[in-house]
Design a protein around this motif. Structure first.
Motif: not given
Length: 67
Positions: A12-13, A15-17, A57, A60-61, A64, A66
């Motif tokens: 959960y922490t 950032t790199d998928f 991905e 995910h981004k 997050k 990002i």
């Protein structure tokens, strides 16, 4: 072929998928192999193709923040 992974992190922490994929694929392979050895069906019977990986991905981004 030998599969190795290091799952000593909180997903959960991260950032790199790619780190999540590098950990998730061996885990899914192991889980499926274990079930097959017991005569059971795969709990995760899917292959994650490159287009699907890119979509995951993206999500995910997005989650997050990002993008």
């Amino acid at each position: 072929k030998s599969l190795k992974m290091n799952a000593a992190f909180d997903p959960y922490t991260v950032t790199d998928f790619s780190r999540i994929m590098e950990t998730g694929i061996p885990l899914l392979f192991t889980l499926n192999s274990m079930n097959r050895s017991l005569g059971e069906d795969d709990p995760y019977p899917f292959i994650i193709s490159k287009p699907v990986e890119k979509k995951l991905e993206f999500i995910h981004k997005l989650l997050k923040g990002i993008l």
